[in-house]
Motif scaffolding. Structure first.
Motif, PDB file in Angstrom:
ATOM      1  N   GLU A 247       0.808  -1.226   0.000  1.00  0.00           N
ATOM      2  CA  GLU A 247       0.000   0.000   0.000  1.00  0.00           C
ATOM      3  C   GLU A 247       0.842   1.278   0.000  1.00  0.00           C
ATOM      4  N   ALA A 248       1.929   1.301   0.761  1.00  0.00           N
ATOM      5  CA  ALA A 248       2.782   2.506   0.805  1.00  0.00           C
ATOM      6  C   ALA A 248       3.351   2.825  -0.582  1.00  0.00           C
ATOM      7  N   GLY A 249       3.572   1.788  -1.387  1.00  0.00           N
ATOM      8  CA  GLY A 249       4.036   2.003  -2.769  1.00  0.00           C
ATOM      9  C   GLY A 249       2.940   2.604  -3.626  1.00  0.00           C
ATOM     10  N   TYR A 250       1.688   2.210  -3.349  1.00  0.00           N
ATOM     11  CA  TYR A 250       0.532   2.749  -4.096  1.00  0.00           C
ATOM     12  C   TYR A 250       0.433   4.259  -3.913  1.00  0.00           C
ATOM     13  N   TRP A 251       0.887   4.751  -2.763  1.00  0.00           N
ATOM     14  CA  TRP A 251       0.810   6.196  -2.498  1.00  0.00           C
ATOM     15  C   TRP A 251       1.749   7.011  -3.394  1.00  0.00           C
ATOM     16  N   ASN A 252       2.616   6.322  -4.130  1.00  0.00           N
ATOM     17  CA  ASN A 252       3.494   7.012  -5.094  1.00  0.00           C
ATOM     18  C   ASN A 252       2.924   6.981  -6.513  1.00  0.00           C
ATOM     19  N   THR A 253       1.790   6.304  -6.702  1.00  0.00           N
ATOM     20  CA  THR A 253       1.256   6.135  -8.062  1.00  0.00           C
ATOM     21  C   THR A 253       0.393   7.315  -8.480  1.00  0.00           C
ATOM     22  N   MET A 254      -0.024   7.282  -9.763  1.00  0.00           N
ATOM     23  CA  MET A 254      -0.853   8.343 -10.339  1.00  0.00           C
ATOM     24  C   MET A 254      -2.116   8.630  -9.532  1.00  0.00           C
ATOM     25  N   ASP A 255      -2.785   7.545  -9.082  1.00  0.00           N
ATOM     26  CA  ASP A 255      -4.056   7.694  -8.359  1.00  0.00           C
ATOM     27  C   ASP A 255      -3.931   8.671  -7.189  1.00  0.00           C
ATOM     28  N   ILE A 256      -2.839   8.553  -6.440  1.00  0.00           N
ATOM     29  CA  ILE A 256      -2.677   9.354  -5.227  1.00  0.00           C
ATOM     30  C   ILE A 256      -1.847  10.606  -5.497  1.00  0.00           C
ATOM     31  N   ALA A 257      -0.726  10.440  -6.205  1.00  0.00           N
ATOM     32  CA  ALA A 257       0.232  11.543  -6.342  1.00  0.00           C
ATOM     33  C   ALA A 257      -0.090  12.540  -7.466  1.00  0.00           C
ATOM     34  N   HIS A 258      -1.013  12.173  -8.381  1.00  0.00           N
ATOM     35  CA  HIS A 258      -1.288  13.078  -9.515  1.00  0.00           C
ATOM     36  C   HIS A 258      -2.771  13.340  -9.755  1.00  0.00           C
ATOM     37  N   ASP A 259      -3.617  12.331  -9.540  1.00  0.00           N
ATOM     38  CA  ASP A 259      -5.056  12.528  -9.762  1.00  0.00           C
ATOM     39  C   ASP A 259      -5.696  13.134  -8.518  1.00  0.00           C
ATOM     40  N   ARG A 260      -6.419  14.215  -8.724  1.00  0.00           N
ATOM     41  CA  ARG A 260      -7.035  14.904  -7.579  1.00  0.00           C
ATOM     42  C   ARG A 260      -8.279  14.173  -7.081  1.00  0.00           C
ATOM     43  N   ALA A 261      -8.737  14.577  -5.915  1.00  0.00           N
ATOM     44  CA  ALA A 261      -9.880  13.909  -5.274  1.00  0.00           C
ATOM     45  C   ALA A 261     -11.183  14.498  -5.794  1.00  0.00           C
ATOM     46  N   GLY A 262     -11.723  13.874  -6.851  1.00  0.00           N
ATOM     47  CA  GLY A 262     -13.007  14.293  -7.409  1.00  0.00           C
ATOM     48  C   GLY A 262     -13.829  13.075  -7.755  1.00  0.00           C
ATOM     49  N   PHE A 263     -14.812  13.253  -8.623  1.00  0.00           N
ATOM     50  CA  PHE A 263     -15.694  12.164  -9.037  1.00  0.00           C
ATOM     51  C   PHE A 263     -14.895  10.999  -9.620  1.00  0.00           C
TER      52      PHE A 263
END
Length: 434
Positions: A247-263
């Protein structure tokens, strides 16, 4: 100011945003209806809608109910409590474009273990029957659809009124802001990270919880669990276990590090993940397939191998980053490109781009075993109906689009270094083909 760069033409971007905003909610209901009430037959559902039109959709759309609301709230509060209270190692995320570095508590594996042990124990000791979740699944999805839309409006308003960090802002367009989000790292208070909750602790966790639910429901329905359901459930649970282990590695991916929190991200994780990602298991509940030991084992081993390769790709890159390139990849010193870039605040930074091991085969090779793993946990349904394979098709579209968005972002970020990287690793996803 928001960093909302459009990858496709504005017309295509707005058309796709409005299409997804309009059609994904009814699609979730149709997926549930087809698997649970139409024997997994898309044709049956299509004929029903052709005869009854829009009124037909309204008739099959379950109303949100109190029991669905209670189940969702209990689950959400339980997961939020685990996220906040369980101990975990302090982990730093990647530096954002504005120079902000988020800090997390890595306790996903503990939360995952506690969730599954609690859920299975409640069933085992006769305190709660998970079949209730399946029996109210339509109402749960319906409640999630509307509840999550309200939640996305809350995120939109929060982004305007009380952003949690400098990584926020408006694009000037209400549809873009609602769809892509306002904030990169929204939090409630200092420690409760909203994206970790929606993506990991609600979305991914629900995948495992529903996989177990479908198994228990099939056992209740037929007095046994079919080998096809076992293969499907084992592979999905191994995949989700791998996710929480990493999971800590997932926090470096696009979902968390680049895509903002929207729909796109939050509604997707709160609604689309539990309904669409789990759909092969949902199909198998009422359409059990007998594979026989040999075929079941072949599928299981192939699926496990794909999940392992997917994990090893991520592990290889994580280890490379952690050691700053001072490690071995496949027994050799890794080849790399040292890329410099400038943050929005004008600061010069350096990144290492790995060009050997799995990452020398293609720039996003890890998507290949991920798509194949999804195929192997869908194929136990065999080929009577297409619907168990919808997730695989969706995943291919999602990952190919994500690879393009990631490449475009990296090209803008690294410039000439990215060109050099693409010369060294010419293929985007499939070595020798694409």
């Amino acid at each position: 100011m928001a960093e909302t760069k459009l990858v496709h033409s504005p017309l295509l971007t707005y058309a796709s945003m409005l299409t997804l905003l309009s059609f994904t909610p009814p699609f979730v209901i149709l997926m549930w209806y087809t698997n649970v009430h139409a024997d997994g037959s898309i044709l049956k559902t299509f004929n029903y809608l052709r005869e009854n039109g829009l009124q037909g959709l309204i008739n099959i759309w379950p109303k949100p109910t109190a029991i669905a609301g209670k189940l969702i709230i209990c689950y959400a509060l339980f997961e939020a409590a685990l996220q906040l209270l369980l101990p975990g190692k302090r982990v730093e995320g990647p530096i954002s474009p504005t120079g902000h570095r988020p800090v997390y508590k890595a306790n996903g594996m503990q939360a995952y273990a506690v969730t599954l042990i609690t859920y299975i124990s409640l069933w085992w000791f006769g305190i709660f029957n998970p079949a209730i979740v399946y029996d109210h699944l339509g109402e749960i999805f319906s409640t999630l659809i509307f509840g999550s839309l309200i939640f996305c409006f809350f995120l939109y308003i929060k982004g305007h009124v009380a952003p949690s960090s400098t990584d926020s802002g408006s694009s000037g367009n209400i549809i873009v802001d609602f769809y892509w989000g306002m904030e990169l790292y929204p939090r409630i208070g200092k420690h409760f990270d909203i994206k970790v909750f929606t993506n990991c602790r609600f979305g991914m966790m629900s995948w495992a919880v529903l996989a177990v639910t479908y198994c228990i429901k099939q056992h209740e329905e037929y007095g046994r669990v079919s080998d096809s359901m076992l293969v499907n459930t084992i592979l999905m649970l191994v995949y989700v276990t791998k996710f929480f282990w990493w999971e800590a590695g997932y926090w470096n991916t696009m979902d968390i590090a680049h895509d903002r929190a929207g729909f796109y991200i939050c509604w997707g994780c709160l609604v689309w993940v539990p309904s669409i990602y789990t759909s092969p298991g949902m199909y198998l509940v009422k359409q059990p397939v007998h594979l026989g030991l040999q075929l079941a084992l072949y599928i299981l081993v192939a699926g496990l191998l794909c999940i392992y390769i997917n994990y090893d790709c991520d592990r290889q890159r994580q280890e490379f980053r952690r050691t700053n390139g001072k490690c071995t990849v496949w027994g050799k010193t890794p080849s790399k490109i040292v890329a410099t870039y400038t943050t929005t605040s004008g600061e010069k930074k350096t990144s290492l781009l790995l060009t050997s091991g799995w990452w020398g085969l293609a720039r996003h090779f890890h998507y290949v075993p991920e798509i194949l793993a999804a195929f192997f946990w869908s194929v136990p349904a065999l080929f009577n109906h297409f619907i168990p394979y919808f997730y695989v098709v969706f995943l291919m579209i999602l990952l190919f689009d994500r690879a393009k968005r990631d490449d475009d972002r990296c090209k803008a970020k690294y410039g000439k270094y990215w060109k050099l990287y693409c010369e060294k690793v010419p293929y985007r996803i499939i070595p020798g083909i694409y």
